[in-house]
Design an enzyme around this catalytic site. Structure first.
Site, PDB file in Angstrom:
ATOM      1  N   ASP A 171       0.861  -1.175   0.000  1.00 54.02           N
ATOM      2  CA  ASP A 171       0.000   0.000   0.000  1.00 54.02           C
ATOM      3  C   ASP A 171       0.906   1.237   0.000  1.00 54.02           C
ATOM      4  OD1 ASP A 171      -2.217   1.546   0.040  1.00 54.02           O
ATOM      5  OD2 ASP A 171      -2.962   0.874   1.983  1.00 54.02           O
ATOM      6  N   ASP A 211      -2.522  -1.765   6.180  1.00 55.38           N
ATOM      7  CA  ASP A 211      -2.843  -1.391   7.559  1.00 55.38           C
ATOM      8  C   ASP A 211      -4.338  -1.310   7.808  1.00 55.38           C
ATOM      9  OD1 ASP A 211      -3.016   0.911   5.864  1.00 55.38           O
ATOM     10  OD2 ASP A 211      -3.196   2.134   7.669  1.00 55.38           O
ATOM     11  N   ASP A 264      -7.509  -4.156   3.745  1.00 57.54           N
ATOM     12  CA  ASP A 264      -6.377  -4.986   3.315  1.00 57.54           C
ATOM     13  C   ASP A 264      -6.455  -6.423   3.833  1.00 57.54           C
ATOM     14  OD1 ASP A 264      -5.077  -2.836   2.028  1.00 57.54           O
ATOM     15  OD2 ASP A 264      -4.285  -2.134   3.934  1.00 57.54           O
TER      16      ASP A 264
END
Length: 854
Positions: free
Chosen positions: A331, A596, A600
């Site tokens: 990410d 996080d 996800d």
């Protein structure tokens, strides 16, 4: 029940469906009914294993099951000492694995927030504060700055209500909420009339009707989806499983041959118990019983080293997987970047642009009396960045505050803020806000040139704000609408971006050097992601970027072909992330996925190694294999380094332990074929394996990493534990030395050496030979003169202790009785030293030729 699109309904329709009142809220009686129907407003958590089940799980591996069978076999043939020794080894291994995994669970439990989340509600017409777990659909909730949104809800009132939804959508920029109806197909990240559980109110106030609680919230759905994703076996687990089957088949084959040949010997037919005892001892000793402990110790030490570098391994088997990683899907926000805005470029006069922008901000230093390095800046992300830049160039906002006449705060409606300050005998107006608005208000012939400059900054992925001014204004107050009648002067464009984390650029370079492909997977706009990628040193063209919506349109086979070119996936949703992981895995890649947010979690679970940030959501942590306690991307690279070291050390252990275990079976087989006496007794075989073999094998867990470890390509997951180097070293190093020891046994037997001394010689030969070639097992890629053979202090210690115990077993009377040994003379020791050196030379010769051929 079909899905209800709450964002697509009018407020009156929602009121009717939820059977609630927009003024009074729900009644206590209705609340009780709904609590029984919907349950607690809690995110479903994966059931944690009890201590007992966690301990039992350490025995489920195939290798452990085979050793448990060896315990049973030993008991059947009354080899109680052998059975006890193996069982104690298995017990120690189980406790070690249990301790490490339990420690990871405890650390995660400590990371969980212990503060109870409360919700402000209207029930029966009265405002009250309740435990958020007691919320039910239909409740009216009141929201204000700083609140955590306690449930999914439809906004019915908004006073500049701004929500940070990064935990759910991955979007860094806060979402401004309104009450208007939105189209049914509006993506989750764009549903501006909804608020979602777990997100944070940044500014303003609002009221909303709860439409989803617990597992029916967006976060709850994702948590449930994450739990459904089955975790694949790690590459090491798959390799160990295959290796175990190979060893079991090989051992069974050789043991049957020994037993059949033994039955042809008249003296053994008369003493079947000795034959059975020998066969059982060979079977037990041929399985490297110390290997499970050695692997567990290797993994546990790796996990401890990673923990010292701020990475928490949740499952021991996951440590090695990092070493095999070929793709890292990461990410952007909070993983590569700090989630903190910074002024990166200024078009115009830098000093004036920052000064004028500063005068239009509300950001301030909360603890200005503290030392500068401890200052805490409070305000909107953009305004905080402007204040930080102002401090950097020596501007002090407090010096101007006494001259402030009028201030109009930033409004999402108008997209700008205004301020009027007195300077000398005149009043000046200052503007900060949307750059396209500023261009409308400017009085300059260079408007087109400025527009091109603005577009260039936007194409680079920057967030841009414009600063303008008008000196000598007559009024002391200006309404927002009145600015449209004024003509401002241009001060500058301020280009802002989320700053890279320290060390990330170097970490990405290390990944590339290690032939690991870094791929950015983000919910952000592609231009923003592209700008970050370029800052990281990645070469990005248009063909290297794919948006989430295109994942649905492109044929899967074409997508797999295109996959090798893609470096950025932008505007992705949770379902896209899991699909991306699957696509890479189908191409044979070992995928690490970092993240996080709750969004996800499914991809973290599906990935070969899921990496969660310590500051991230609990759902993400529970789905992960590795938690970055300090959120640093650098930890991943350090963990990859450890993973490679671990796989190297596991292979060194296997070569050492398997070579020394199969030595006994080959020697006994040779003796049976040549109709010679048993070269070693069962008790001597077991003593040698447990006391003078296993400790040295375990010591390889402490082996330092090899040089250039991060310059090698990631290992193909299909490569077995028994690599070409190990097989050749085993065949041409191990077996040749076994043949030499057998020839020595045959020669000394023909010389008339007593059988007790012969057996003592072979017993010592096993141990001393393995002590010598242990130094060769330290590195498969280099010869002993190219590395420090004494770099592993633990191995040095175990070899020294092993030699002392060998001397005790030969010369100490109580051990002589137990092991049926006799003292050896100088003549036999000369043979043993020669044999040990031959071991070392043969192993080094095989390595030398392997190196030359490759």
């Amino acid at each position: 029940m079909s899905e209800v699109f709450w964002h697509n309904l009018k407020i009156e329709e929602i009121e009717k469906i939820q059977r609630t009142s927009l003024k009074e809220g729900l009644s206590e009686k209705e609340i009780e009914i709904r609590q029984r129907e919907f349950g607690k407003n809690e995110i479903p958590e994966e059931k944690t294993s009890s201590n007992f089940s966690l301990f039992l799980s350490q025995f489920k591996h195939l290798f452990i099951i085979i050793l448990l069978f060896a315990v049973l076999l030993s008991l059947v043939f009354h080899q109680f000492l052998d059975a006890l020794a193996i069982f104690l080894v298995l017990l120690f291994n189980a406790f070690l694995g249990f301790y490490q995994e339990r420690k990871a669970i405890k650390i995660l439990e400590e990371l969980k927030k212990i503060l109870k989340i409360e919700a402000k509600v209207i029930r029966e017409g009265r405002e009250r504060i309740i435990d958020a777990r007691e919320l039910v659909p239909g409740d009216l909730i009141l929201l204000s700055a700083g609140d955590k949104v306690p449930a999914d809800a439809r906004v019915i009132e908004s006073q500049n209500l701004t929500v940070n939804e990064m935990i759910l959508t991955g979007e860094f920029w806060p979402s401004l909420k309104h009450t208007e109806v939105l189209p049914e197909d509006t993506p989750l990240a764009d549903r501006e009339n909804m608020v979602y559980m777990g997100t944070t109110i940044e500014e303003g106030r609002g009221k909303a009707i709860v439409v989803g609680t617990g597992q029916n919230t967006e976060i709850g759905k994702i948590a449930k989806l994450a739990q459904k994703e089955e975790k694949r076996l790690t590459p090491l687990q798959r390799k160990i499983k295959k290796f175990t089957i190979q060893v079991a088949i090989l051992v069974l084959f050789f043991v049957l041959i020994v037993f059949i040949i033994g039955l042809q010997r008249e003296e053994l037919r008369k003493n079947l118990f000795l034959l059975f005892e020998t066969v059982v001892a060979l079977a037990v000793s041929s399985i490297p019983e110390g290997l499970p402990i050695a692997i567990t110790v290797t993994l546990a030490l790796g996990a401890q080293r990673i923990l010292r570098k701020q990475g928490l391994i949740r499952k021991l088997a996951s440590v090695e997987t990092l070493g095999s990683t070929t793709v890292i899907c990461t990410d952007k926000t909070l993983t590569l970047t700090e989630g903190k805005m910074k002024v990166q470029k200024i078009v115009g006069d830098e000093f004036l642009a920052i000064k004028f922008a500063l005068l239009c901000t509300e950001a301030f230093i909360e603890n200005s009396k503290d030392p500068k390095e401890k200052w805490k800046i409070v305000g909107r992300p953009t305004e905080k960045a402007i204040l930080e830049k102002a401090i950097e160039i020596g501007l002090n906002k407090k010096e101007f505050e006494k001259d402030l006449i009028y201030f109009l705060p930033f409004s999402p409606r108008y997209k700008f803020s205004l301020a009027i300050y007195r300077e000398g005998n005149q009043k000046n107006l200052y503007y900060l806000g949307a750059p396209e608005k500023l261009l409308e208000f400017l009085d300059t012939p260079e408007k087109e040139k400025l527009k091109k400059g603005l577009n260039a900054l936007l194409e680079e992925g920057y967030r841009v704000v414009g600063a303008g001014y008008l000196p000598g204004i007559e009024k002391e107050k200006i309404l927002p609408e009145e600015i449209f009648n004024l003509r401002l002067k241009f001060a500058g464009f301020l280009a802002l971006s989320d700053t890279l984390r320290p060390g990330v650029k170097e970490a990405i370079k290390t990944c590339q050097m290690a032939n690991i492909l870094p791929v950015i997977v983000t919910g952000d706009h592609k231009l923003t992601a592209k700008a970050v990628a370029k800052e990281l040193g990645l070469k990005i063209e248009e063909e290297n970027i794919l948006e989430g919506r295109d994942l649905e349109k492109i044929d899967e086979e074409k997508l797999k072909e295109k996959l090798k070119e893609i470096k950025i996936f932008a505007r992705v949703e949770p379902i896209h992330k899991s699909k991306i992981v699957s696509l890479f895995q189908e191409k044979g890649e070992v995928v690490a996925m970092t993240g996080d947010g709750v969004n996800d979690a499914p991809a973290l679970r599906k990935a070969d190694i899921g990496v969660a940030l310590g500051s991230g959501s609990e759902v993400a942590k529970e789905a992960s294999d590795l938690v970055l306690l300090n959120d640093s991307f650098e930890v991943i690279v350090k963990a990859v380094r450890e993973g490679r070291r671990i796989l190297d050390n596991v292979r060194k252990t296997i070569l050492f332990m398997c070579t020394e275990c199969f030595t006994e079976i080959l020697l006994v087989l040779g003796a049976f074929l040549a109709k010679l006496p048993l070269p070693v007794l069962p008790i001597q075989i077991l003593w040698k394996n447990f006391v003078e073999g296993s400790p040295q094998g375990i010591a390889f867990a402490f082996e330092p990493e090899e040089k250039e470890i991060m310059e090698r390509k990631p290992e193909n997951p299909k490569v077995p534990l028994l690599t070409k180097e190990i097989v050749y070293l085993f065949l041409f190093g191990g077996i040749l030395t076994d043949i030499i020891l057998f020839l020595m046994f045959w020669f000394l037997h023909n010389q008339g050496l007593a059988i007790e001394k012969l057996r003592t010689f072979c017993f010592a030969g096993f141990a001393f030979g393995s002590f010598c070639y242990a130094f060769s097992c330290k590195n498969f890629r280099k010869n002993i003169w190219e590395y420090n053979p004494f770099s592993n202090k633990v191995l040095n210690l175990t070899l020294t202790l092993g030699m002392i115990l060998l001397l005790f077993s030969i010369y100490f009377p109580p051990f002589q009785v137990l092991l049926k040994t006799v003292p050896l003379g100088i003549y036999e020791w000369i043979f043993l030293i020669v044999f040990g050196l031959i071991n070392l030379v043969l192993f080094e010769a095989v390595k030398y030729f392997l190196k030359k051929s490759s």
